[in-house]
Design a protein around this motif. Sequence first.
Motif, PDB file in Angstrom:
ATOM      1  N   ALA A 204       0.817  -1.213   0.000  1.00 20.31           N
ATOM      2  CA  ALA A 204       0.000   0.000   0.000  1.00 20.31           C
ATOM      3  C   ALA A 204       0.856   1.270   0.000  1.00 20.31           C
ATOM      4  CB  ALA A 204      -0.928   0.002   1.215  1.00 20.31           C
ATOM      5  N   GLY A 205       2.135   1.116   0.254  1.00 23.18           N
ATOM      6  CA  GLY A 205       3.001   2.287   0.372  1.00 23.18           C
ATOM      7  C   GLY A 205       3.271   2.947  -0.970  1.00 23.18           C
ATOM      8  N   ASN A 206       3.485   4.265  -0.914  1.00 22.56           N
ATOM      9  CA  ASN A 206       3.759   4.997  -2.154  1.00 22.56           C
ATOM     10  C   ASN A 206       5.034   4.530  -2.834  1.00 22.56           C
ATOM     11  OD1 ASN A 206       1.583   6.692  -2.431  1.00 22.56           O
ATOM     12  ND2 ASN A 206       2.404   8.137  -0.923  1.00 22.56           N
ATOM     13  N   ASP A 207       5.984   4.039  -2.032  1.00 23.07           N
ATOM     14  CA  ASP A 207       7.253   3.616  -2.617  1.00 23.07           C
ATOM     15  C   ASP A 207       7.340   2.101  -2.736  1.00 23.07           C
ATOM     16  OD1 ASP A 207       9.358   5.158  -3.727  1.00 23.07           O
ATOM     17  OD2 ASP A 207       9.315   6.362  -1.887  1.00 23.07           O
ATOM     18  N   VAL A 208       6.223   1.472  -3.113  1.00 21.07           N
ATOM     19  CA  VAL A 208       6.189   0.008  -3.206  1.00 21.07           C
ATOM     20  C   VAL A 208       7.259  -0.528  -4.152  1.00 21.07           C
ATOM     21  CG1 VAL A 208       4.269   0.205  -4.839  1.00 21.07           C
ATOM     22  CG2 VAL A 208       4.716  -1.986  -3.765  1.00 21.07           C
ATOM     23  N   ASN A 209       7.581   0.204  -5.190  1.00 18.28           N
ATOM     24  CA  ASN A 209       8.568  -0.327  -6.142  1.00 18.28           C
ATOM     25  C   ASN A 209       9.971  -0.400  -5.545  1.00 18.28           C
ATOM     26  OD1 ASN A 209       6.859  -0.842  -8.505  1.00 18.28           O
ATOM     27  ND2 ASN A 209       6.466   1.352  -8.331  1.00 18.28           N
ATOM     28  N   ARG A 210      10.311   0.631  -4.779  1.00 11.73           N
ATOM     29  CA  ARG A 210      11.588   0.590  -4.079  1.00 11.73           C
ATOM     30  C   ARG A 210      11.593  -0.607  -3.111  1.00 11.73           C
ATOM     31  NH1 ARG A 210      14.741   4.960  -1.663  1.00 11.73           N
ATOM     32  NH2 ARG A 210      12.994   6.357  -2.020  1.00 11.73           N
ATOM     33  N   ALA A 211      10.493  -0.759  -2.405  1.00  9.67           N
ATOM     34  CA  ALA A 211      10.400  -1.846  -1.431  1.00  9.67           C
ATOM     35  C   ALA A 211      10.565  -3.206  -2.116  1.00  9.67           C
ATOM     36  CB  ALA A 211       9.065  -1.769  -0.696  1.00  9.67           C
ATOM     37  N   LEU A 212       9.945  -3.360  -3.268  1.00 17.63           N
ATOM     38  CA  LEU A 212      10.054  -4.647  -3.969  1.00 17.63           C
ATOM     39  C   LEU A 212      11.485  -4.895  -4.437  1.00 17.63           C
ATOM     40  CD1 LEU A 212       6.687  -4.809  -5.939  1.00 17.63           C
ATOM     41  CD2 LEU A 212       7.353  -6.061  -3.875  1.00 17.63           C
ATOM     42  N   THR A 213      12.205  -3.837  -4.722  1.00 15.59           N
ATOM     43  CA  THR A 213      13.624  -3.995  -5.062  1.00 15.59           C
ATOM     44  C   THR A 213      14.379  -4.570  -3.862  1.00 15.59           C
ATOM     45  OG1 THR A 213      13.365  -2.025  -6.423  1.00 15.59           O
ATOM     46  CG2 THR A 213      15.605  -2.786  -6.043  1.00 15.59           C
ATOM     47  N   TYR A 214      14.058  -4.054  -2.669  1.00 13.16           N
ATOM     48  CA  TYR A 214      14.686  -4.602  -1.459  1.00 13.16           C
ATOM     49  C   TYR A 214      14.313  -6.073  -1.269  1.00 13.16           C
ATOM     50  CZ  TYR A 214      16.154   0.015   0.388  1.00 13.16           C
ATOM     51  OH  TYR A 214      16.767   1.226   0.600  1.00 13.16           O
ATOM     52  N   VAL A 215      13.020  -6.371  -1.480  1.00 18.70           N
ATOM     53  CA  VAL A 215      12.559  -7.752  -1.304  1.00 18.70           C
ATOM     54  C   VAL A 215      13.336  -8.683  -2.227  1.00 18.70           C
ATOM     55  CG1 VAL A 215      10.610  -9.338  -1.643  1.00 18.70           C
ATOM     56  CG2 VAL A 215      10.236  -7.134  -0.521  1.00 18.70           C
ATOM     57  N   LYS A 216      13.487  -8.276  -3.482  1.00 20.20           N
ATOM     58  CA  LYS A 216      14.190  -9.124  -4.450  1.00 20.20           C
ATOM     59  C   LYS A 216      15.667  -9.231  -4.104  1.00 20.20           C
ATOM     60  CE  LYS A 216      11.266  -7.485  -8.089  1.00 20.20           C
ATOM     61  NZ  LYS A 216      11.290  -6.631  -9.267  1.00 20.20           N
ATOM     62  N   ASP A 217      16.224  -8.119  -3.668  1.00 16.59           N
ATOM     63  CA  ASP A 217      17.631  -8.107  -3.309  1.00 16.59           C
ATOM     64  C   ASP A 217      17.917  -9.093  -2.167  1.00 16.59           C
ATOM     65  OD1 ASP A 217      20.257  -7.440  -2.835  1.00 16.59           O
ATOM     66  OD2 ASP A 217      19.937  -5.291  -3.022  1.00 16.59           O
ATOM     67  N   LEU A 218      17.022  -9.128  -1.193  1.00 17.12           N
ATOM     68  CA  LEU A 218      17.197 -10.052  -0.061  1.00 17.12           C
ATOM     69  C   LEU A 218      16.753 -11.469  -0.415  1.00 17.12           C
ATOM     70  CD1 LEU A 218      15.826  -8.070   3.027  1.00 17.12           C
ATOM     71  CD2 LEU A 218      18.194  -8.394   2.374  1.00 17.12           C
ATOM     72  N   GLN A 219      16.054 -11.603  -1.530  1.00 18.48           N
ATOM     73  CA  GLN A 219      15.457 -12.889  -1.928  1.00 18.48           C
ATOM     74  C   GLN A 219      14.597 -13.487  -0.807  1.00 18.48           C
ATOM     75  OE1 GLN A 219      19.474 -14.317  -3.590  1.00 18.48           O
ATOM     76  NE2 GLN A 219      17.936 -15.445  -4.761  1.00 18.48           N
ATOM     77  N   ILE A 220      13.797 -12.630  -0.241  1.00 17.99           N
ATOM     78  CA  ILE A 220      12.892 -13.047   0.827  1.00 17.99           C
ATOM     79  C   ILE A 220      11.899 -14.103   0.343  1.00 17.99           C
ATOM     80  CG2 ILE A 220      10.935 -12.196   2.203  1.00 17.99           C
ATOM     81  CD1 ILE A 220      12.445  -9.697   2.701  1.00 17.99           C
ATOM     82  N   GLU A 221      11.629 -14.082  -0.974  1.00 22.66           N
ATOM     83  CA  GLU A 221      10.694 -15.054  -1.548  1.00 22.66           C
ATOM     84  C   GLU A 221      10.997 -16.475  -1.096  1.00 22.66           C
ATOM     85  OE1 GLU A 221      12.602 -12.707  -3.148  1.00 22.66           O
ATOM     86  OE2 GLU A 221      12.296 -13.082  -5.282  1.00 22.66           O
ATOM     87  N   ARG A 222      12.284 -16.763  -0.935  1.00 28.80           N
ATOM     88  CA  ARG A 222      12.689 -18.115  -0.547  1.00 28.80           C
ATOM     89  C   ARG A 222      12.008 -18.583   0.732  1.00 28.80           C
ATOM     90  NH1 ARG A 222      19.044 -17.362  -0.270  1.00 28.80           N
ATOM     91  NH2 ARG A 222      18.336 -15.316   0.454  1.00 28.80           N
ATOM     92  N   TYR A 223      11.610 -17.638   1.586  1.00 34.56           N
ATOM     93  CA  TYR A 223      11.084 -18.013   2.894  1.00 34.56           C
ATOM     94  C   TYR A 223       9.592 -17.764   3.022  1.00 34.56           C
ATOM     95  CZ  TYR A 223      16.059 -17.485   3.156  1.00 34.56           C
ATOM     96  OH  TYR A 223      17.381 -17.566   2.873  1.00 34.56           O
ATOM     97  N   LEU A 224       8.944 -17.464   1.878  1.00 34.88           N
ATOM     98  CA  LEU A 224       7.525 -17.137   1.936  1.00 34.88           C
ATOM     99  C   LEU A 224       6.698 -18.171   1.184  1.00 34.88           C
ATOM    100  CD1 LEU A 224       7.733 -13.323   1.100  1.00 34.88           C
ATOM    101  CD2 LEU A 224       7.480 -14.381   3.358  1.00 34.88           C
TER     102      LEU A 224
END
Length: 399
Positions: A204-224
Amino acid sequence: LPKVFLMAKPVLEHIEKQDHKAYFVGGCVRDLLLERPIGDIDIATSASPAFIQKIFTKVIPVGIEHGTVIVRHNNESYEVTTFRIDGNYSDKRHPDSVQFIDNIDKDLERRDFTINSLAMDLNGNMIDLFGGINDIEKRVIRTVGNGYERFTEDPLRIIRAIRFSSQLGFTIDPKTFQEMKDVSSEIKTLAIERIANEFTKLFAGNDVNRALTYVKDLQIERYLPVFCDFPHILSSLPASIRPLQSFAEVIALFHLVNPTIEVSRWVKEWKCSNKTKQEAIHLVEAYFHFESHGMDPWLIYRLTPAFYEGFIRISENITQTTTIRLQEMKAIEQQLSIHSKEELAFNGYDLMTLFPERKRGRWIQNLLKRIEFNVVSGKLENNKKEIKEWIKWNPPETN
Ligand code: ATP
Ligand code: MG
Protein backbone atom coordinates in the motif's frame (compact mmCIF):
# COMPACT_ATOMS: atom_id res chain seq x y z
CA LEU A 1 0.22 20.69 17.13
CA PRO A 2 -2.22 18.77 14.89
CA LYS A 3 -5.73 18.31 16.18
CA VAL A 4 -5.33 14.58 16.89
CA PHE A 5 -2.56 15.41 19.39
CA LEU A 6 -4.56 18.19 21.02
CA MET A 7 -7.49 15.83 21.40
CA ALA A 8 -5.27 13.29 23.17
CA LYS A 9 -3.68 15.84 25.51
CA PRO A 10 -6.27 15.47 28.29
CA VAL A 11 -5.43 11.76 28.49
CA LEU A 12 -1.75 12.48 29.14
CA GLU A 13 -2.64 15.32 31.52
CA HIS A 14 -4.88 13.04 33.53
CA ILE A 15 -2.07 10.49 33.91
CA GLU A 16 0.42 13.19 34.91
CA LYS A 17 -1.97 14.58 37.53
CA GLN A 18 -1.58 11.21 39.29
CA ASP A 19 2.19 11.72 39.42
CA HIS A 20 2.95 9.36 36.56
CA LYS A 21 4.81 10.05 33.35
CA ALA A 22 3.11 9.94 29.97
CA TYR A 23 4.47 10.46 26.46
CA PHE A 24 3.33 10.36 22.88
CA VAL A 25 5.42 7.62 21.36
CA GLY A 26 6.28 5.68 18.19
CA GLY A 27 4.67 6.17 14.81
CA CYS A 28 2.63 9.26 15.71
CA VAL A 29 5.72 11.24 16.75
CA ARG A 30 7.57 10.12 13.61
CA ASP A 31 4.64 11.11 11.39
CA LEU A 32 4.32 14.45 13.21
CA LEU A 33 7.92 15.33 12.33
CA LEU A 34 7.38 14.13 8.77
CA GLU A 35 4.16 16.14 8.52
CA ARG A 36 2.42 13.00 7.38
CA PRO A 37 -1.16 12.08 8.24
CA ILE A 38 -1.13 10.75 11.80
CA GLY A 39 -2.44 7.21 12.29
CA ASP A 40 -3.05 6.04 15.81
CA ILE A 41 -1.93 8.03 18.81
CA ASP A 42 0.07 5.73 21.07
CA ILE A 43 0.87 6.72 24.61
CA ALA A 44 3.60 5.28 26.83
CA THR A 45 3.38 5.63 30.58
CA SER A 46 5.04 4.74 33.86
CA ALA A 47 1.63 3.87 35.32
CA SER A 48 0.70 0.18 35.51
CA PRO A 49 -2.15 -1.18 33.37
CA ALA A 50 -4.18 -1.71 36.54
CA PHE A 51 -3.65 1.91 37.51
CA ILE A 52 -4.68 3.15 34.07
CA GLN A 53 -7.83 1.06 34.27
CA LYS A 54 -8.57 2.58 37.67
CA ILE A 55 -8.15 6.25 36.73
CA PHE A 56 -10.09 6.22 33.43
CA THR A 57 -13.78 5.44 33.22
CA LYS A 58 -13.87 4.00 29.72
CA VAL A 59 -11.15 1.42 29.17
CA ILE A 60 -10.75 -1.73 27.12
CA PRO A 61 -8.07 -4.05 28.46
CA VAL A 62 -6.85 -5.34 25.08
CA GLY A 63 -3.45 -6.64 25.99
CA ILE A 64 -3.03 -6.40 29.72
CA GLU A 65 -0.26 -9.01 29.74
CA HIS A 66 1.73 -6.79 27.38
CA GLY A 67 0.80 -3.69 29.31
CA THR A 68 -1.69 -2.18 26.87
CA VAL A 69 -5.00 -0.62 27.80
CA ILE A 70 -7.20 1.23 25.35
CA VAL A 71 -8.52 4.44 26.86
CA ARG A 72 -11.63 5.93 25.28
CA HIS A 73 -11.82 9.69 25.44
CA ASN A 74 -14.30 11.85 23.47
CA ASN A 75 -15.08 8.88 21.26
CA GLU A 76 -11.45 8.37 20.32
CA SER A 77 -9.30 5.38 21.28
CA TYR A 78 -5.81 5.65 22.67
CA GLU A 79 -3.45 2.76 23.26
CA VAL A 80 -1.83 3.40 26.59
CA THR A 81 1.10 1.06 27.20
CA THR A 82 3.16 0.79 30.35
CA PHE A 83 6.93 1.25 29.92
CA ARG A 84 8.31 -2.24 29.48
CA ILE A 85 11.15 -4.42 28.40
CA ASP A 86 10.53 -7.58 26.41
CA GLY A 87 11.61 -11.11 27.24
CA ASN A 88 12.52 -13.64 24.57
CA TYR A 89 10.60 -13.99 21.36
CA SER A 90 10.87 -17.78 21.32
CA ASP A 91 7.56 -18.28 19.52
CA LYS A 92 8.43 -15.48 17.05
CA ARG A 93 5.04 -13.90 17.71
CA HIS A 94 5.05 -12.24 21.06
CA PRO A 95 7.71 -11.76 23.66
CA ASP A 96 7.46 -14.63 26.17
CA SER A 97 7.24 -12.24 29.04
CA VAL A 98 7.31 -8.55 29.54
CA GLN A 99 8.58 -6.64 32.50
CA PHE A 100 7.11 -3.30 33.43
CA ILE A 101 9.59 -0.59 34.30
CA ASP A 102 9.27 3.00 35.48
CA ASN A 103 11.67 4.71 33.10
CA ILE A 104 11.04 5.30 29.41
CA ASP A 105 14.66 4.87 28.26
CA LYS A 106 14.68 1.08 28.19
CA ASP A 107 11.22 1.10 26.62
CA LEU A 108 12.53 3.15 23.71
CA GLU A 109 15.50 0.81 23.41
CA ARG A 110 13.28 -2.23 22.70
CA ARG A 111 11.69 -0.52 19.69
CA ASP A 112 12.66 -1.59 16.19
CA PHE A 113 13.98 1.49 14.38
CA THR A 114 15.41 4.83 15.44
CA ILE A 115 12.60 6.65 13.62
CA ASN A 116 10.08 4.70 15.74
CA SER A 117 11.83 5.24 19.04
CA LEU A 118 10.99 8.88 19.66
CA ALA A 119 8.87 10.09 22.54
CA MET A 120 7.35 13.51 23.04
CA ASP A 121 5.97 14.98 26.23
CA LEU A 122 3.05 17.34 26.72
CA ASN A 123 5.23 20.39 26.17
CA GLY A 124 6.55 19.10 22.87
CA ASN A 125 9.97 18.14 24.27
CA MET A 126 11.45 15.23 22.36
CA ILE A 127 13.25 12.27 23.84
CA ASP A 128 15.59 11.08 21.13
CA LEU A 129 18.07 8.58 22.52
CA PHE A 130 19.09 6.93 19.25
CA GLY A 131 19.33 9.72 16.71
CA GLY A 132 15.81 9.22 15.39
CA ILE A 133 15.31 12.88 14.48
CA ASN A 134 18.53 12.89 12.48
CA ASP A 135 17.48 9.70 10.68
CA ILE A 136 14.08 11.20 9.89
CA GLU A 137 15.86 14.20 8.38
CA LYS A 138 18.14 11.93 6.39
CA ARG A 139 15.18 9.67 5.56
CA VAL A 140 16.94 6.53 6.70
CA ILE A 141 15.74 3.36 8.42
CA ARG A 142 18.21 2.07 10.98
CA THR A 143 17.81 -0.35 13.86
CA VAL A 144 18.01 0.68 17.46
CA GLY A 145 21.16 -1.11 18.62
CA ASN A 146 22.82 -4.07 16.94
CA GLY A 147 20.80 -5.02 13.88
CA TYR A 148 21.93 -8.62 13.85
CA GLU A 149 20.62 -9.10 17.38
CA ARG A 150 17.45 -7.09 16.84
CA PHE A 151 16.52 -8.98 13.66
CA THR A 152 17.32 -12.32 15.27
CA GLU A 153 15.16 -11.40 18.26
CA ASP A 154 12.19 -10.73 15.98
CA PRO A 155 12.75 -11.41 12.25
CA LEU A 156 9.49 -9.64 11.42
CA ARG A 157 11.54 -6.45 11.79
CA ILE A 158 13.25 -7.36 8.50
CA ILE A 159 9.93 -7.09 6.71
CA ARG A 160 8.92 -4.07 8.76
CA ALA A 161 12.05 -2.22 7.62
CA ILE A 162 11.01 -2.75 4.02
CA ARG A 163 7.40 -1.87 4.82
CA PHE A 164 8.48 1.45 6.34
CA SER A 165 10.68 2.20 3.33
CA SER A 166 7.60 1.72 1.16
CA GLN A 167 5.31 3.82 3.36
CA LEU A 168 7.74 6.64 4.05
CA GLY A 169 9.93 6.59 0.96
CA PHE A 170 13.03 6.10 3.13
CA THR A 171 16.15 4.16 2.25
CA ILE A 172 17.47 1.43 4.50
CA ASP A 173 20.83 2.16 6.06
CA PRO A 174 23.44 -0.07 4.32
CA LYS A 175 24.68 -1.63 7.54
CA THR A 176 21.13 -2.38 8.67
CA PHE A 177 20.43 -3.83 5.22
CA GLN A 178 23.44 -6.14 5.46
CA GLU A 179 22.19 -7.30 8.86
CA MET A 180 18.75 -7.96 7.36
CA LYS A 181 20.46 -10.12 4.75
CA ASP A 182 22.40 -12.05 7.35
CA VAL A 183 19.27 -12.92 9.32
CA SER A 184 16.76 -13.17 6.44
CA SER A 185 16.38 -16.97 6.56
CA GLU A 186 14.84 -16.59 10.03
CA ILE A 187 11.76 -15.21 8.30
CA LYS A 188 10.64 -18.80 7.82
CA THR A 189 10.03 -19.08 11.56
CA LEU A 190 7.43 -16.29 11.59
CA ALA A 191 3.68 -16.70 11.80
CA ILE A 192 2.35 -16.02 8.31
CA GLU A 193 -0.40 -13.73 9.62
CA ARG A 194 2.22 -11.29 10.90
CA ILE A 195 3.98 -11.29 7.54
CA ALA A 196 0.71 -10.81 5.65
CA ASN A 197 -0.09 -7.84 7.84
CA GLU A 198 3.22 -6.14 7.00
CA PHE A 199 2.97 -7.12 3.33
CA THR A 200 -0.41 -5.46 3.04
CA LYS A 201 1.16 -2.21 4.25
CA LEU A 202 4.20 -2.76 2.04
CA PHE A 203 2.05 -3.01 -1.08
CA ALA A 204 0.00 0.00 0.00
CA GLY A 205 3.00 2.29 0.37
CA ASN A 206 3.76 5.00 -2.15
CA ASP A 207 7.25 3.62 -2.62
CA VAL A 208 6.19 0.01 -3.21
CA ASN A 209 8.57 -0.33 -6.14
CA ARG A 210 11.59 0.59 -4.08
CA ALA A 211 10.40 -1.85 -1.43
CA LEU A 212 10.05 -4.65 -3.97
CA THR A 213 13.62 -3.99 -5.06
CA TYR A 214 14.69 -4.60 -1.46
CA VAL A 215 12.56 -7.75 -1.30
CA LYS A 216 14.19 -9.12 -4.45
CA ASP A 217 17.63 -8.11 -3.31
CA LEU A 218 17.20 -10.05 -0.06
CA GLN A 219 15.46 -12.89 -1.93
CA ILE A 220 12.89 -13.05 0.83
CA GLU A 221 10.69 -15.05 -1.55
CA ARG A 222 12.69 -18.12 -0.55
CA TYR A 223 11.08 -18.01 2.89
CA LEU A 224 7.52 -17.14 1.94
CA PRO A 225 4.68 -19.51 1.09
CA VAL A 226 3.71 -19.71 -2.59
CA PHE A 227 6.62 -17.45 -3.60
CA CYS A 228 9.08 -20.15 -2.58
CA ASP A 229 7.55 -22.56 -5.11
CA PHE A 230 7.40 -19.99 -7.89
CA PRO A 231 10.65 -18.06 -7.69
CA HIS A 232 9.78 -15.83 -10.63
CA ILE A 233 6.49 -14.42 -9.39
CA LEU A 234 7.94 -11.13 -8.28
CA SER A 235 9.84 -10.53 -11.49
CA SER A 236 6.71 -11.29 -13.50
CA LEU A 237 5.06 -8.21 -12.01
CA PRO A 238 5.12 -5.12 -14.22
CA ALA A 239 8.32 -3.12 -13.72
CA SER A 240 6.48 -0.35 -11.97
CA ILE A 241 3.33 -1.00 -10.00
CA ARG A 242 0.89 1.31 -8.29
CA PRO A 243 0.10 0.84 -4.60
CA LEU A 244 -2.67 -1.61 -3.69
CA GLN A 245 -4.92 -1.17 -0.72
CA SER A 246 -5.68 -4.64 0.59
CA PHE A 247 -4.26 -8.12 0.61
CA ALA A 248 -7.18 -9.16 -1.61
CA GLU A 249 -5.89 -6.75 -4.24
CA VAL A 250 -2.40 -8.18 -3.86
CA ILE A 251 -3.68 -11.72 -4.42
CA ALA A 252 -5.81 -10.60 -7.36
CA LEU A 253 -2.81 -8.97 -9.02
CA PHE A 254 -0.58 -12.00 -8.51
CA HIS A 255 -3.27 -14.32 -9.83
CA LEU A 256 -3.83 -12.20 -12.93
CA VAL A 257 -0.11 -12.14 -13.60
CA ASN A 258 0.26 -15.88 -12.88
CA PRO A 259 -3.10 -17.53 -13.51
CA THR A 260 -1.68 -20.98 -12.83
CA ILE A 261 -1.61 -20.15 -9.12
CA GLU A 262 -5.19 -20.27 -7.90
CA VAL A 263 -6.59 -17.61 -5.59
CA SER A 264 -7.54 -20.41 -3.20
CA ARG A 265 -3.91 -21.45 -2.91
CA TRP A 266 -2.80 -17.94 -1.97
CA VAL A 267 -5.61 -17.72 0.54
CA LYS A 268 -4.82 -21.08 2.10
CA GLU A 269 -1.07 -20.72 2.35
CA TRP A 270 -1.23 -17.11 3.54
CA LYS A 271 -4.06 -17.98 5.97
CA CYS A 272 -6.30 -15.19 4.74
CA SER A 273 -9.86 -14.62 5.86
CA ASN A 274 -12.84 -15.71 3.80
CA LYS A 275 -13.59 -12.04 3.22
CA THR A 276 -10.19 -11.54 1.60
CA LYS A 277 -10.80 -14.63 -0.53
CA GLN A 278 -14.19 -13.41 -1.74
CA GLU A 279 -12.81 -9.96 -2.52
CA ALA A 280 -9.88 -11.37 -4.48
CA ILE A 281 -12.16 -13.64 -6.50
CA HIS A 282 -14.54 -10.76 -7.12
CA LEU A 283 -11.74 -8.54 -8.48
CA VAL A 284 -10.30 -11.32 -10.64
CA GLU A 285 -13.68 -12.17 -12.18
CA ALA A 286 -14.35 -8.51 -12.85
CA TYR A 287 -11.01 -8.16 -14.57
CA PHE A 288 -11.56 -11.23 -16.77
CA HIS A 289 -14.95 -9.84 -17.77
CA PHE A 290 -13.34 -6.49 -18.54
CA GLU A 291 -10.72 -8.15 -20.73
CA SER A 292 -13.32 -9.76 -22.96
CA HIS A 293 -16.19 -7.25 -22.83
CA GLY A 294 -14.72 -3.92 -21.80
CA MET A 295 -16.40 -1.53 -19.39
CA ASP A 296 -20.02 -2.58 -19.87
CA PRO A 297 -23.02 -2.12 -17.56
CA TRP A 298 -22.85 -5.75 -16.41
CA LEU A 299 -19.30 -5.22 -15.14
CA ILE A 300 -20.27 -2.06 -13.27
CA TYR A 301 -23.35 -3.76 -11.84
CA ARG A 302 -21.47 -6.84 -10.62
CA LEU A 303 -18.52 -4.88 -9.28
CA THR A 304 -20.60 -2.59 -7.01
CA PRO A 305 -19.24 0.85 -6.08
CA ALA A 306 -17.19 -0.44 -3.14
CA PHE A 307 -14.85 -2.17 -5.60
CA TYR A 308 -14.51 0.50 -8.30
CA GLU A 309 -11.27 1.92 -6.98
CA GLY A 310 -9.71 -1.45 -6.23
CA PHE A 311 -10.63 -2.57 -9.73
CA ILE A 312 -8.96 0.52 -11.19
CA ARG A 313 -5.82 -0.14 -9.17
CA ILE A 314 -5.65 -3.74 -10.39
CA SER A 315 -6.35 -2.92 -14.04
CA GLU A 316 -3.89 -0.04 -14.12
CA ASN A 317 -1.22 -2.37 -12.82
CA ILE A 318 -1.91 -4.95 -15.50
CA THR A 319 -2.49 -2.68 -18.47
CA GLN A 320 0.14 -0.16 -17.32
CA THR A 321 -2.14 2.68 -18.38
CA THR A 322 -4.43 5.09 -16.59
CA THR A 323 -7.28 4.96 -19.05
CA ILE A 324 -9.98 3.79 -16.67
CA ARG A 325 -11.76 6.68 -14.99
CA LEU A 326 -13.76 6.50 -11.83
CA GLN A 327 -16.04 9.18 -13.30
CA GLU A 328 -16.87 6.94 -16.24
CA MET A 329 -17.68 4.05 -13.94
CA LYS A 330 -19.95 6.23 -11.82
CA ALA A 331 -21.67 7.57 -14.92
CA ILE A 332 -22.45 4.04 -16.08
CA GLU A 333 -23.64 3.22 -12.59
CA GLN A 334 -26.07 6.16 -12.72
CA GLN A 335 -27.58 4.71 -15.89
CA LEU A 336 -28.10 1.20 -14.53
CA SER A 337 -31.72 0.04 -14.62
CA ILE A 338 -31.30 -1.93 -11.41
CA HIS A 339 -28.56 -2.00 -8.76
CA SER A 340 -29.22 -5.38 -7.18
CA LYS A 341 -31.27 -8.42 -7.98
CA GLU A 342 -33.80 -7.44 -5.32
CA GLU A 343 -34.83 -4.63 -7.67
CA LEU A 344 -35.63 -7.08 -10.45
CA ALA A 345 -39.35 -7.00 -11.33
CA PHE A 346 -39.39 -10.79 -11.38
CA ASN A 347 -38.41 -13.25 -8.68
CA GLY A 348 -38.32 -16.96 -7.94
CA TYR A 349 -41.96 -17.06 -6.82
CA ASP A 350 -43.05 -15.41 -10.06
CA LEU A 351 -41.21 -18.12 -11.98
CA MET A 352 -42.79 -20.92 -9.98
CA THR A 353 -46.21 -19.42 -10.59
CA LEU A 354 -45.46 -19.23 -14.27
CA PHE A 355 -44.39 -22.90 -14.38
CA PRO A 356 -46.60 -24.58 -11.75
CA GLU A 357 -45.80 -28.04 -13.06
CA ARG A 358 -42.04 -27.68 -12.41
CA LYS A 359 -40.28 -28.59 -9.22
CA ARG A 360 -38.03 -26.13 -7.44
CA GLY A 361 -34.48 -26.40 -8.68
CA ARG A 362 -31.42 -24.94 -10.26
CA TRP A 363 -33.45 -23.79 -13.31
CA ILE A 364 -34.93 -20.94 -11.25
CA GLN A 365 -31.56 -19.42 -10.39
CA ASN A 366 -30.28 -19.95 -13.92
CA LEU A 367 -33.23 -18.27 -15.54
CA LEU A 368 -33.22 -15.41 -13.03
CA LYS A 369 -29.54 -14.84 -13.77
CA ARG A 370 -30.29 -14.61 -17.50
CA ILE A 371 -33.15 -12.18 -16.84
CA GLU A 372 -30.90 -10.14 -14.56
CA PHE A 373 -28.17 -10.04 -17.19
CA ASN A 374 -30.55 -8.95 -19.93
CA VAL A 375 -32.17 -6.28 -17.78
CA VAL A 376 -28.79 -4.88 -16.65
CA SER A 377 -27.45 -4.99 -20.20
CA GLY A 378 -30.42 -2.94 -21.39
CA LYS A 379 -31.78 -5.73 -23.61
CA LEU A 380 -34.88 -6.24 -21.52
CA GLU A 381 -37.09 -3.77 -19.70
CA ASN A 382 -37.47 -4.27 -15.97
CA ASN A 383 -41.20 -4.87 -15.80
CA LYS A 384 -43.22 -7.99 -15.19
CA LYS A 385 -45.09 -8.00 -18.47
CA GLU A 386 -41.97 -7.58 -20.63
CA ILE A 387 -40.08 -10.21 -18.68
CA LYS A 388 -42.97 -12.69 -19.02
CA GLU A 389 -42.97 -12.12 -22.75
CA TRP A 390 -39.21 -12.56 -22.89
CA ILE A 391 -39.45 -15.88 -21.04
CA LYS A 392 -41.80 -17.22 -23.74
CA TRP A 393 -38.94 -16.89 -26.22
CA ASN A 394 -36.27 -17.84 -23.74
CA PRO A 395 -37.77 -20.70 -21.77
CA PRO A 396 -36.00 -22.36 -18.86
CA GLU A 397 -33.73 -25.27 -19.65
CA THR A 398 -35.37 -28.67 -19.60
CA ASN A 399 -33.91 -31.11 -17.12
P1 ATP B 1 1.87 2.79 11.44
O1 ATP B 1 1.61 4.25 11.34
O2 ATP B 1 2.01 2.14 10.13
O3 ATP B 1 0.94 2.06 12.38
P2 ATP B 1 3.75 2.46 13.58
O4 ATP B 1 5.12 2.98 13.78
O5 ATP B 1 2.69 2.94 14.51
O6 ATP B 1 3.34 2.70 12.08
P3 ATP B 1 3.11 -0.16 14.53
O7 ATP B 1 3.32 -1.47 13.87
O8 ATP B 1 1.73 0.29 14.80
O9 ATP B 1 3.88 0.90 13.64
O10 ATP B 1 3.94 -0.19 15.89
C1 ATP B 1 3.89 0.86 16.86
C2 ATP B 1 5.26 1.06 17.50
O11 ATP B 1 5.61 -0.11 18.27
C3 ATP B 1 6.39 1.22 16.49
O12 ATP B 1 6.56 2.57 16.14
C4 ATP B 1 7.57 0.64 17.23
O13 ATP B 1 8.10 1.60 18.11
C5 ATP B 1 6.99 -0.46 18.07
N1 ATP B 1 7.00 -1.80 17.43
C6 ATP B 1 6.00 -2.39 16.76
N2 ATP B 1 6.33 -3.62 16.34
C7 ATP B 1 7.59 -3.83 16.76
C8 ATP B 1 8.51 -4.92 16.65
N3 ATP B 1 8.18 -6.05 15.99
N4 ATP B 1 9.71 -4.79 17.24
C9 ATP B 1 10.05 -3.66 17.90
N5 ATP B 1 9.25 -2.60 18.03
C10 ATP B 1 8.03 -2.67 17.48
MG1 MG C 1 0.62 2.15 14.57
